[in-house]
Design an enzyme around this catalytic site. Structure first.
Site, PDB file in Angstrom:
ATOM      1  N   GLU A 141       0.876  -1.348  -0.066  1.00 25.57           N
ATOM      2  CA  GLU A 141       0.078  -0.005  -0.005  1.00 25.57           C
ATOM      3  C   GLU A 141       1.041   1.237  -0.060  1.00 25.57           C
ATOM      4  O   GLU A 141       1.976   1.299   0.741  1.00 25.57           O
ATOM      5  CB  GLU A 141      -0.984   0.160   1.190  1.00 25.57           C
ATOM      6  CG  GLU A 141      -1.814  -1.218   1.203  1.00 25.57           C
ATOM      7  CD  GLU A 141      -2.585  -1.183   2.677  1.00 25.57           C
ATOM      8  OE1 GLU A 141      -3.383  -0.344   2.911  1.00 25.57           O
ATOM      9  OE2 GLU A 141      -2.274  -1.939   3.538  1.00 25.57           O
ATOM     10  N   ARG A 188       5.288 -12.736   9.590  1.00 21.68           N
ATOM     11  CA  ARG A 188       5.946 -11.725   9.542  1.00 21.68           C
ATOM     12  C   ARG A 188       7.319 -11.413  10.315  1.00 21.68           C
ATOM     13  O   ARG A 188       7.607 -12.229  10.987  1.00 21.68           O
ATOM     14  CB  ARG A 188       4.935 -10.241   9.731  1.00 21.68           C
ATOM     15  CG  ARG A 188       4.686 -10.357  11.061  1.00 21.68           C
ATOM     16  CD  ARG A 188       3.740  -9.274  11.426  1.00 21.68           C
ATOM     17  NE  ARG A 188       4.020  -8.047  11.113  1.00 21.68           N
ATOM     18  CZ  ARG A 188       3.516  -6.899  10.698  1.00 21.68           C
ATOM     19  NH1 ARG A 188       2.124  -7.108  10.916  1.00 21.68           N
ATOM     20  NH2 ARG A 188       4.012  -5.881  10.407  1.00 21.68           N
ATOM     21  N   LYS A 247       3.680   0.490  10.185  1.00 16.83           N
ATOM     22  CA  LYS A 247       3.789   1.781   9.358  1.00 16.83           C
ATOM     23  C   LYS A 247       3.265   3.035   9.970  1.00 16.83           C
ATOM     24  O   LYS A 247       3.517   4.106  10.145  1.00 16.83           O
ATOM     25  CB  LYS A 247       3.160   1.727   7.870  1.00 16.83           C
ATOM     26  CG  LYS A 247       4.180   1.353   6.968  1.00 16.83           C
ATOM     27  CD  LYS A 247       3.814   1.320   5.503  1.00 16.83           C
ATOM     28  CE  LYS A 247       2.880   0.149   5.020  1.00 16.83           C
ATOM     29  NZ  LYS A 247       2.693   0.405   3.686  1.00 16.83           N
TER      30      LYS A 247
END
Length: 557
Positions: free
Chosen positions: A34, A258, A268
């Site tokens: 994104e 992850r 983020k």
């Protein structure tokens, strides 16, 4: 990817699919960021996995920006993502955007409405959340669920035309409000956002939700292996439901753990807070776990790829030691970085019996680990700078550096003997006086003396002034995101120390931003982009040894 290690579970799946022909003998992966922030080391793991799989199995990888939220996205982030992937050494087959598919996704939504599997909702976000129930209690059907297909088609078209305000209407899938999977309880498909999009401008005022756009985009591109992190496991049922009901290409999702790195944050949202609240100097601050920050600090693409390979691909979340990342760059730079002499806390040393005004060119090897690295010339004179810590007036036992009456070797030069000092009014040493042994020249020592200590130096008349930035871990606790209270309260106040006047050997004046060196006895350093011909600026990439582990063990005791 290395052929020596055993296959990870995703590679096993790929090999099985290729063997049974379920993907038509091809491998097509995608990396779908994104564009709402800069990539971090966790994304690097996903990049190495997706692009590495394609390389290993003669496939390809698409770079697809999942740009479905115009409020948070920016072309700055798009540009930074492209740069990071290229820097890591990977090339994508196609550059695509979820926004490329906005019309197709809209038509998919219309198809689901016509099948009676989607409806326009009037309720607010809070009301929808209340309707959904809890993981242990079923949800309740919305009154809007019984709307006719015709009314839903009309309302959805009017949503597209901009007749409603933000939040006034949404489009929901009609699945099962009693499903044990909360993601299947009539999830949102579209919301209204009257906001300018970085690519489509003001053409759209309704935008697909990530869960609706993501899987369908994979299907449109006919991705064979859609690789996500573990938090997307509950989303997979919805991903598959949309594909099945739309009867489109059955792209399948696979999940891996992850990357969680201690002493930092990988969210983020939190990284953006650090930037916007000026706790760091920007997304590329060398203390940040962003790829651009690591690059600026002096990390190499190869060291990050090596780190991701060492971490591996698992199905279970774990926290990786920051020291492993440091080990990977330290291991590489030991082999590849040329050595240089830099004095970070300088004090003047005058060799009283060396002829004043005489300058001698001494030979120094560039890298003892690389026989092809060659050598360089270092100017030597009677006035030098050495490290303040390399001289003590009253040294303790087992101190093998310079002191009154003590001898030490100057690296690549001569043995010297400490004689006396000058001090200022506060008792600080301003100048050290020593004598040298002319017959003790390095490489041709005829003195017969053996000394235990060797120190580095630079010639005062020839040295270049430099700013040196010493970076350390950004946080003082292993998992700042999980501690009670504001994660920013755990920022390490000593994570950056700036030395305004250090001295380096004159050859470094030719160094360019990004060049890396081992400053003897001090660590590995990289030339910062702030560096100019007037003033060199160096960032410490990593210490010579894992000093943090030693300090942490001492503190624990």
């Amino acid at each position: 990817m290395s052929e020596e290690r055993s296959l990870n579970f995703i590679e096993q799946i790929v090999e099985e699919d290729l063997a049974n022909g379920s993907t038509g003998g091809r491998v097509l992966t995608r990396f779908p960021p994104e564009p709402n922030g800069y990539l971090h080391i966790g994304h690097a793991k996903s990049i190495v996995l997706n692009f590495g799989l394609a390389q290993k199995y003669n496939g390809a990888t698409n770079l697809r920006f999942d740009d479905t939220n115009p409020v948070t996205e920016d072309t700055e982030y798009v540009d930074s993502i492209r740069e990071d992937i290229k820097w890591l050494g990977f090339t994508w087959q196609q550059e695509l955007y979820a926004s490329d598919y906005f019309e197709q996704l809209y038509q998919f939504a219309v198809t689901l409405i016509k099948k009676g599997l989607a409806y326009v909702e009037d309720a607010t976000a809070e009301e929808i959340a209340a309707m959904k129930g809890t993981p242990t209690t079923p949800g309740v059907n919305s009154p809007a669920r019984s709307r006719s297909v015709e009314e839903n088609l009309d309302l959805f078209e009017r949503m597209r035309k901009g007749e409603f305000k933000d939040g006034e209407k949404t489009l929901r899938a009609k699945i099962d409000m009693a499903s044990p999977n909360m993601h299947m309880r009539d999830p949102l498909m579209y919301r209204i956002k009257h906001a300018h999009h970085h690519r489509t401008g003001d053409k759209w005022c309704i935008y697909p939700m990530y869960d609706f756009a993501h899987g369908q985009s994979d299907s449109i591109e006919q991705i064979t292996h859609s690789i996500c992190t573990l938090e997307f496991i509950p989303h997979r049922a919805l991903y598959d439901w949309f594909i099945q009901e739309l009867n489109i290409y059955p792209s399948h999702q696979y999940e891996f753990s992850r990357l969680n790195l201690n002493y930092t944050v990988m969210s983020k949202r939190k990284l953006k807070q650090l930037v916007e609240e000026h706790h760091v100097a920007g997304w590329d601050d060398p203390r940040m776990p962003t790829i651009s920050g690591l690059r600026r600090r002096g990390y190499t693409a190869a060291s990050i790829r090596n780190f991701c390979e060492r971490v591996g691909v698992q199905k279970r979340d774990n926290v990786i030691e920051y020291s492993l990342l440091e080990f990977c760059i330290r291991e590489e730079l030991n082999k590849t970085a040329n050595r240089a002499m830099a004095v970070l806390d300088p004090v003047k040393l005058v060799i009283t019996n060396y002829p004043e005004g005489q300058v001698e060119e001494l030979e120094a090897e560039n890298n003892p680990e690389d026989p092809n690295s060659g050598s360089r010339k270092l100017p030597f004179s009677n006035t030098l700078y050495i490290e303040r810590e390399d001289f003590m007036e009253n040294p303790p036992k087992k101190y093998f550096r310079l002191g009154p009456g003590m001898m030490v070797r100057l690296k690549n030069a001569y043995i010297i003997k400490g004689e006396s000092v000058d001090k200022d009014a506060d008792g600080n040493i301003t100048t050290i006086y020593a004598t040298y042994l002319p017959e003790s020249k390095s490489g041709g020592d005829a003195s017969g003396l053996t000394v235990k200590g060797t120190i580095h130096w630079v010639s005062a008349a020839h040295a270049a002034a430099a700013e040196v930035r010493l970076y350390d871990r950004l946080f003082t606790v292993e998992n700042p995101g999980m501690e009670e209270g504001d994660f920013k309260s755990f920022i390490n106040k000593d994570s950056l120390q700036v030395i305004n006047t250090a001295y380096v050997e004159p050859g470094l004046l030719q160094a360019k931003p990004g060049d890396r060196f081992q400053f003897m006895r001090k660590g590995y350093f990289s030339v910062d982009p702030d560096s100019t011909s007037e003033k060199l600026v160096f960032n410490r990439t990593v210490t010579l040894k894992d000093a943090w582990a030693k300090e942490s063990a001492k503190a624990a005791k």
